[in-house]
Every structure is written in C-alpha cells, then in structure tokens.
Design an enzyme around this catalytic site. Sequence first.
Site, PDB file in Angstrom:
ATOM      1  N   GLU A 169      -5.027  -8.786  -0.152  1.00 10.38           N
ATOM      2  CA  GLU A 169      -6.059  -8.346   1.248  1.00 10.38           C
ATOM      3  C   GLU A 169      -7.528  -8.005   0.723  1.00 10.38           C
ATOM      4  O   GLU A 169      -7.670  -7.178  -0.101  1.00 10.38           O
ATOM      5  CB  GLU A 169      -5.575  -7.192   1.995  1.00 10.38           C
ATOM      6  N   GLU A 179       0.810  -1.255  -0.113  1.00  7.07           N
ATOM      7  CA  GLU A 179       0.000   0.099  -0.152  1.00  7.07           C
ATOM      8  C   GLU A 179       0.838   1.505   0.129  1.00  7.07           C
ATOM      9  O   GLU A 179       0.948   2.011   1.018  1.00  7.07           O
ATOM     10  CB  GLU A 179      -0.963  -0.045   1.234  1.00  7.07           C
TER      11      GLU A 179
HETATM   12  C1  BGC Z   1      -3.324  -2.756   5.474  1.00  8.38           C
HETATM   13  C2  BGC Z   1      -3.588  -3.716   6.610  1.00  8.38           C
HETATM   14  C3  BGC Z   1      -4.712  -2.989   7.545  1.00  8.38           C
HETATM   15  C4  BGC Z   1      -5.981  -3.250   6.721  1.00  8.38           C
HETATM   16  C5  BGC Z   1      -7.400  -2.767   7.490  1.00  8.38           C
HETATM   17  C6  BGC Z   1      -4.585  -2.244   4.792  1.00  8.38           C
HETATM   18  O1  BGC Z   1      -4.682  -0.902   4.727  1.00  8.38           O
HETATM   19  O2  BGC Z   1      -2.367  -3.171   4.630  1.00  8.38           O
HETATM   20  O3  BGC Z   1      -2.325  -3.385   7.536  1.00  8.38           O
HETATM   21  O4  BGC Z   1      -4.897  -3.687   8.825  1.00  8.38           O
HETATM   22  O5  BGC Z   1      -5.810  -2.485   5.582  1.00  8.38           O
HETATM   23  O6  BGC Z   1      -7.440  -1.472   7.858  1.00  8.38           O
END
Ligand code: BGC
Length: 447
Positions: free
Chosen positions: A353, A166
Amino acid sequence: MAIIEFPKGMKWGAATASYQIEGAVHEDGRGLSIWDTFSHTPGKIINGDNGDVACDSYHRYEEDIDLLKELGVDVYRFSVAWPRIFPNGTGEVSQKGLEYYHRVVDKLIENGIEPMCTLYHWDLPQALQDKGGWANRETISAFVHYAETMFKEFNGKIKYWITLNEPWCISFLSNYIGAHAPGFQDLQLATDISHHLLIAHGKTVKKFIEMEIEGKIGFAPNTTWLEPYSNKQEDIDACHREIGHYVEWFMDPVFKGEYPRFLLDWFEKKGVTLHIQDGDLEEIHQPIDFLGINFYNGYIARYKENEGLFDFEYVEMGYERTDIDWPIFPEGFYKVLTYIHHRYGNVPIYITENGACYNDEPSNGRVRDDKRIKYLQQHLTALSRAIESGVNIKGYCVWSLLDNFEWAEGYSKRFGIIHVDYHTSERTKKDSFYWYKKLIANNWFEM
Ligand code: BGC
C-alpha cells in the site's frame, strides 16, 4: 525532466480491502464483524457512516475487475472477509462465501491478473470478539483454521498470500488508541494482542509450508519514518522508539525470533509486561517468502518528556499535507526501506500500500487529481532510489483502486484512483488512473 525507470519484471498492482469496498453485509449468510458493530456505534465514525453498502463491490466485482484490466495491472491485492467464510468465526464453513471469492479469483485469472489475497484486513467475526477477540488465544487457532480452509480451497489459484494487514493498527490503534474497532484503550491489552497476532501469523505460515501450498506467503506491516529534529541523542532515541514500534516490534520476532530489547524495556517502564509462553517465539519465527510494506507519511520529531507513549512530539515543518492531514514525506519512504533492508537482509519486498487522500470530485466527467499524481511521482521516485540502493523490491500496489470506506473517517476521505459516487455507486476514472496506466504500460515515468 528525468525519466524514472523500474527494473524489468516489476509487478504493478492496486489494493483494496473487503469491509472497505464490498457492502452486502447481510448477504449470502455473512456473519457480523467487529466493524459492523463499531460502525453502528454512535460517535465512532465521522458522519455516522458504515460499510453496509460501501462501493457495492460484492455486486460490482466484474465491473471493478474490468477496470483493473483496463489499468493493466499485474496484481490485484484484495482481502477476504473472514465472516463470509466462517460467519461465526469457527464452525461451519459457508459455501456461498467461498463461491463469491471463487468468482472474483476466476475472473482475475481469466483477465491475466494475479490475485494477492490478504486473509485479515481487520474484519474479525464479532462472535470471536464476544469471546475476547485477539486477546483470547483461541482466536489464534480459529484464524489458522480459517487460513487452512482458504489454502485448501484456493491452492493453485491464489499464489500470493498475506496473513495480516498492519498488525500495529490491529493491536495498538484499535486497542490502545481506540480509534478503530473494537475501540479499547488499554496498553497491556494492545501489547498482548500484538503478540497473539504474531503467533497467528507464524502458525499460519507453518501450516502453509506443511500443506505444501503452491505460492508465496508474507505479512504486511505498516511503516512510517521519523527524522530527528536535531542530532541530540534524546531526539534520535525518541524517533527510534516510534519507528521501532512499527518496524522492530513486528519484524524482529518474525525475522530474528526475538523482541527488541529497547522496546521491551520501555514497555516495562510503562507498567506493561509481555506475556510470552514457551515456544511462542519459535512459532512466530517462520521463514516468509516476502514482506509487504505499507507506507503513507513521515515526520520530523523530537524528544518531549512524558509526551504520549514514547516521549516525543512532532515538529511542524510546513510540509505539504494530503486531505487527511498527513505530511508528505517521500524521503521517509526511502529511509524506512533502506533501514529494513539493512536490518533484515535481502528479503523480497512488495509495497502492498502507498497512496494519498485527496477529495477531488468529478467535473464534466473528469477528476483532476494532480496532487495525487504528484504524491505518487514523489514516492515512486523514492522507491526507485531504494531499488538503486539494493532494496529487493518486487512490486508496488497503489492504495487504492477505489474511493472507499476509510474506517473511522467514513466516506469523508478519498484514496482511490477511481472516484466512487456513494449515492449511485458510479465509478469515474481519475486523472491518476490514466497516469498510473501509462506508467504500468511503460515501466517508467517522467518526473
Ligand atoms: C489501511 C487501509 C487504509 C489506508 C489509508 C492503511 O492503514 O491498510 O485499509 O484505508 O491505510 O488510511
């Protein structure tokens, strides 16, 4: 009832990040990171929380890998804490730090789980921040050296590498909005940092290729989707600026070797000039093997003069929100994936993610997190549509394996499919764990 089925060979996984789960911040010679400093600065983190103990995964990694094994994942995406490898960011390498990740990676491999390693998930060594952090081009060389050390050490064991997690958050969220470490509020600084990050990424990929490291390398930008409130051009343009700040700003230089003109012009209007030196864009424009995509939320938005950086406002549409107050917008997941596919071609994509914050607590040993299951079903259906539309999806990692230190939200927001009791570090599998396990075993689920 519909059956949502995934292609054969789809890789299923779960993701975490070092500072969010490891704890043990003073152990085995680990140096301080900017998140140690930031989380110990009063007022920065909800409830004054910090990552000193987190999920204690530094000591409990075996238990966590047993859980991954039970879940049946193909891949585990974790990150390495740079200050465990180089406590001062550069200089002497810490054998103890390397040994810890060898133990983790060996145990994953023994259990048939593919390690996917993120080199930078935000824990910059404080020693480098003291010299200007990512604003200083020396940090780029320090990063490439750290990456090279990791490549050499883990060649043949780790076959999937992610340079940066990110870059939008590392630059703009942390140095313009100021919500994350190091917490500055300076648009010029944030913009310069975004450029330096991309150079660090590109040089690392180049090194990876030169060293003939076995495996694949990519990066993992975060994405979102804004659907224009109306079909007025000003609404469409406003949404495009915001989407572009996540997508085109970080992906055009990597895939096309140039920054998007419309955003460069917009920044100029805001008094910000990007400092590009000769050769920078060539360094950034290296062939990557895959693209990681993180996606959580999306919005309906419209033009509003002088509102924020990009002159738009969100419009409340009454969409359901998760416990972190993010609107649930699975349609946006489909849209951003097809948008990326259309713009950058057939690049292999791993969803690195995706997941939801719900704060359900155990009751009689069970965590009934039906809303998380529903969120996952909706987003995986959107993913399946993207696959049907030709997007080259190779895998999916749920965020997150464990409830963990949610950055500025501390421990107040839970994203795990496994509950963590922050007093005892006890892990409790949530209903979503069992649901995901079944999906992995079948490669399909019922909607
Ligand atoms: C990040 C994580 C974070 C998740 C939820 C992403 O922005 O990579 O580290 O916990 O989103 O906020």
